[in-house]
Design an enzyme around this catalytic site. Structure first.
Site, short mmCIF file in Angstrom:
data_model
loop_
_atom_site.label_atom_id
_atom_site.label_comp_id
_atom_site.label_asym_id
_atom_site.label_seq_id
_atom_site.Cartn_x
_atom_site.Cartn_y
_atom_site.Cartn_z
N ILE A 495 0.81 -1.23 0.00
CA ILE A 495 0.00 0.00 0.00
C ILE A 495 0.84 1.26 0.00
CG2 ILE A 495 -2.01 -1.08 1.09
CD1 ILE A 495 -1.03 0.07 3.77
N GLY A 498 8.31 4.03 0.83
CA GLY A 498 8.97 5.19 1.39
C GLY A 498 10.46 4.99 1.46
N GLY A 499 11.12 5.98 2.06
CA GLY A 499 12.57 5.92 2.15
C GLY A 499 13.06 4.76 2.98
N GLY A 501 11.30 1.83 3.60
CA GLY A 501 10.95 0.54 2.99
C GLY A 501 9.50 0.53 2.54
N VAL A 503 5.43 -0.59 2.62
CA VAL A 503 4.37 -0.68 3.62
C VAL A 503 3.30 -1.63 3.09
CG1 VAL A 503 2.71 0.58 5.04
CG2 VAL A 503 4.85 1.69 4.34
N LYS A 517 5.42 -1.96 8.07
CA LYS A 517 6.48 -1.26 7.33
C LYS A 517 7.77 -2.06 7.47
CE LYS A 517 7.97 2.89 8.68
NZ LYS A 517 8.04 4.37 8.81
N ASP A 616 10.46 15.78 10.77
CA ASP A 616 10.09 15.46 9.39
C ASP A 616 8.58 15.63 9.19
OD1 ASP A 616 10.62 14.81 6.77
OD2 ASP A 616 10.52 12.64 7.09
#
Length: 826
Positions: A495, A498-499, A501, A503, A517, A616
């Site tokens: 789904i 990201g940086g 890994g 998800v 994740k 972040d």
């Protein structure tokens, strides 16, 4: 004067204690009163009090703690009680008529068996209008007085109709108190003349002097003012003599050349205008004929409004021409035949003078030798009011779940009433403990989710070489369980990417749907991603908040780095703003989401142990559940530690487009870095476009720069998301844009705290929901403060520094960060 009106929630208890128990369950919004706009309050008492034949109404008819051994001495019974505040608290007054208001605060630092009020250290601020910032009235104030007399602090404030609040904020671990409060409208012609400012009127009375006369007590003044004799301030007593008139001043109403005739004795009482100091012409010394000077100690570099009162008691107005000086500088020519101010006609002149570095202000009068041969001059009164220019931060309006008001009462209670109070205290204590239990459970860590593992990398030590004793081992989930939950990480359940890994959507054996994740495999052997993995676990295993994504568990077997979160059905905020075909959010939904995210960040900064900086904040790290409730996610870059320190030096990490410019320049991380990033998110919400878009013209690439440029040029409405057309109330848009602008200030010192941002956003929502002005948090309590004390963030200079690009590790740049945690139904 009408009695105090307090919101209350009745309890179904026996009738004898119904009246008292109403007060044990109060959710004080503040101490709000009915019109008229004249309020005289006896603080901390259940009875009225009288001072100078004036009645002060009790602020409550209930007290939770009685003091003993109170010795009021010769003081009025107004000073036998006080209200103590252990956290930021306020009184609220409903104002119906705009104008200049007297605000007086009464303090007497007596000692009781429970509290010594001389130990109190606190700030007092005023908010004349909720749309504007407040003003600091007293800072680091202590009411300790060696003479044992009461201290009265008097202010003049320009207040518009609406809700006016006076906040009492304890310093550090201390407390605040007040004995009495006066708020009343000044006469219509009382406002200062010859004074213009872009800021609201806020003046603090420093000196009020009856020149040539005796002390005027408040009971001899229509506005209950105290006028001191001038002899203490007279620089040379040989330069002046007293003049006294037995006739009534001739009060009239007109203005001429900056002078204002006193229309009535509200401007100054008769006893001020029928006495004066005049030149002592009997002296043979030429220097004494030059002028009369009064010298006043004031704060360094402070501006003051000075009102000089005149009334000719010499009977030579046509002949007398003299000059008024401030700090040796010519200020105003007074007198002469064309002045139109005849004998016994009182008038005054207002002017502004600054103390500079000397901490002294000298006011002088002296004859004008060029225009008259009559070497004389006169002065009847002086008022010196400091112009208060320091703004106060918007207080945090978070509503506590319990009441903690302590009242010190110096009166002796009857036996029956005391028994009733004990019963109330017992019931109130039960209610308090229940509320406290609920509060504790809300913030407690997530219950442990079982599952053992064959081997843990954390037993070998952390990146710093210390064992990971802080990890909640009860949250560990076996790799086998996660394989089963995701069908061996089947791509059908992918789904998001990201940086860190991929998800996956998974279903645990107990039926819970979760987001799994999994760290990238190539980073496992190199150690990359391990600090983020450890940080995420340490942060989320010790905090719990409705607006923070909950950690269900983690897995560190077989060199795996896997994090398991609650599943967020509606994915990221960004998906609902752009880059997807999902229905666009309404303006109210967007405000609700921003408020939720702000609450989560505020809790991180103030509520988490030691304080946490997210580092972040961006629209892909704000996730939405099935009901569009916002939750902040991805804590891999977070830094924890006491946020009351100036800064944390760290390699710059974050996401381009959201990064705080000052953080990039100085590598000094503060919670205000999160505030800047959140400001970019607010612009994303308003404009529905990425923080960086390199396909746009050069000046539009960076959303923060472009948005603030449009705001400055009055073009902000032109860049608002077109799907919001016709939805946004102009007042709501204005408040939202002002909040965004404050967040995006280049200097971190100028940015608000997340508590301030939350308050502003909630007010923007209030403006959107109703066309009628309504105060936010009408049901908040008298102790309407956050559970956490606001920090003292110092000012960091914005200086240039050289940053090695190799040291700047980022979690990802917007263009490549494709829905880092893209949770959806797919």
């Amino acid at each position: 004067m009408e009695n105090l009106r307090i919101r209350k929630t009745p309890l179904p208890l026996f009738s004898v204690l119904v009246f008292l128990l109403h007060f044990s369950s109060l959710h004080f919004p503040s101490l709000a009163y009915e019109p008229p706009d004249n309020y005289f309050i006896n603080c901390g008492s259940n009875a009225n009090a009288t001072l100078y034949n004036h009645v002060f109404t009790a602020d409550r008819f209930f007290h939770s703690k009685a003091s003993s051994h109170i010795n009021g001495g010769n003081q009025s019974n107004l000073y036998l009680t006080a209200r103590i505040f252990r956290q930021e608290s306020y009184y609220r007054f409903d104002i119906t008529e705009n104008g200049t208001y007297f605000v007086r605060l009464h303090f007497l630092a007596f000692a009781s068996s429970s509290s010594n009020l001389s130990a109190a250290l606190f700030d007092v601020s005023a908010f004349p209008n909720i749309l504007n910032s407040g003003f600091m009235l007293l800072k680091n104030f202590t009411a300790k007085n060696s003479s044992g007399n009461s201290t009265i602090k008097e202010f003049f404030l320009g207040i518009d109709p609406g809700s006016f609040r006076i906040y009492f904020t304890p310093r550090g671990s201390s407390f605040a108190f007040v004995n009495a409060i006066e708020v009343f409208l000044a006469p219509a012609n009382f406002s200062p003349k010859n004074y213009t400012s872009s800021s609201p009127l806020v003046l603090h009375t420093i000196y009020r002097v009856n020149v040539g006369g005796q002390e005027v007590r408040p009971d001899k003044d229509k506005l209950w003012r105290n006028w001191d004799p001038d002899d203490l301030y007279l620089k040379n007593s040989n330069s002046a003599q007293e003049a006294v008139s037995s006739q009534m001043p001739d009060y009239k109403e007109y203005e001429l050349d900056g002078f204002v005739a006193a229309a009535n004795d509200s401007i100054a009482p008769v006893s001020v205008y029928d006495t004066a100091k005049v030149m002592d012409n009997s002296s043979s010394s030429p220097s004494t004929l030059f002028n009369i000077t009064w010298s006043f100690n004031v704060r360094r570099n402070a501006k003051h409004l000075v009102r000089a009162h005149f009334c000719d008691l010499v009977g030579q107005t046509a002949d007398i021409v003299f000059n008024l000086y401030s700090n040796g500088n010519f200020t105003k020519r007074v007198g002469g035949p064309e002045s139109m101010f005849g004998n016994l006609l009182p008038y005054y002149y207002d002017f502004v003078v600054e103390s500079k570095e000397s901490k002294l202000i000298n006011i002088s009068i002296g004859p004008n030798a060029e225009e008259t041969t009559t070497k004389n001059s006169f002065l009847n009164g002086l008022e010196m009011l400091e112009i208060m220019e320091e703004s106060a931060p918007i207080p945090n309006m978070k509503e506590p779940k319990s009441i903690n008001v302590i009242v010190v009462v110096g009166s002796v209670l009857g036996g029956l009433f005391l028994i009733c109070i004990l019963v109330v205290g017992f019931l109130f204590g039960l209610k308090y403990r229940k509320a406290k239990h609920v509060e504790t459970s809300e913030w407690s860590p997530m219950p442990a989710f079982g599952g053992g593992s064959t081997h843990s990398r954390f037993t070998e030590g952390t990146i710093t070489g210390s064992p990971m004793t802080y990890l909640n081992l009860g949250l560990k989930i076996s790799f086998a369980q996660l394989q089963q939950a995701t069908n061996n990480f089947d791509t059908k359940f992918l789904i998001g990417e990201g940086g860190f890994g991929n998800v996956y959507r998974g279903t645990l054996s107990d039926g819970r749907i979760v987001a799994v994740k999994r760290g990238k495999r190539h980073e496992h052997s190199s150690g990359q991603g391990l600090p983020e993995f450890e940080t995420e676990i340490m942060v989320l295993s010790r905090i719990r908040h409705r607006h923070l994504v909950s950690l269900i568990g983690y897995c560190d077997e077989r060199s795996e780095m896997i994090l398991v979160y609650e599943f967020m059905e509606k994915g990221t905020l960004r998906e609902h703003l752009y880059e997807s075909n999902l229905p666009r959010l309404t303006w109210k939904q967007r405000l609700d989401i921003c408020i939720g995210a702000a609450r989560g960040l505020h809790y991180l900064h103030k509520g988490a142990a030691g304080g946490i900086i997210h580092r972040d904040v961006k629209s892909t790290n704000i996730l939405l559940d099935a009901k569009c409730v916002a939750k902040v996610a991805d804590f891999g870059l977070s830094r924890s530690g006491p946020l009351d320190e100036t800064h944390v030096s760290t390699n710059v990490k974050g996401t381009f487009g959201y990064l705080d410019p000052e953080y990039i320049m100085t590598q000094q991380l503060t919670e205000k870095s999160d505030v800047y990033s959140f400001g970019v998110v607010l612009l994303e919400v308003l404009c529905a476009r990425p923080a960086l878009d390199r396909n746009l013209p050069r000046e539009q690439i960076n959303l923060a720069e472009w948005g603030m440029n449009c705001k400055k040029n009055g073009l902000l409405e032109q860049i608002v998301d077109s799907s919001l057309k016709g939805q946004i109330d102009p007042s709501s848009l204005r408040k939202f844009s002002e909040t965004t602008e404050k967040c995006l200030q280049e200097d971190a010192y100028d940015r608000p705290t997340m508590g301030d941002v939350l308050w502003d956003l909630e007010y923007a929502l209030q403006l959107q929901q109703t066309a009628k002005h309504r105060e936010p948090h009408d049901d908040s309590t008298i102790n309407a403060s956050s559970e956490f004390i606001l920090p003292n963030v110092q000012h960091f200079p914005s200086h240039s520094s050289t940053v090695n690009p190799d040291d700047m590790t980022f979690s990802g740049v917007d263009e490549s960060d494709k829905a880092a945690m893209k949770y959806s139904h797919n």
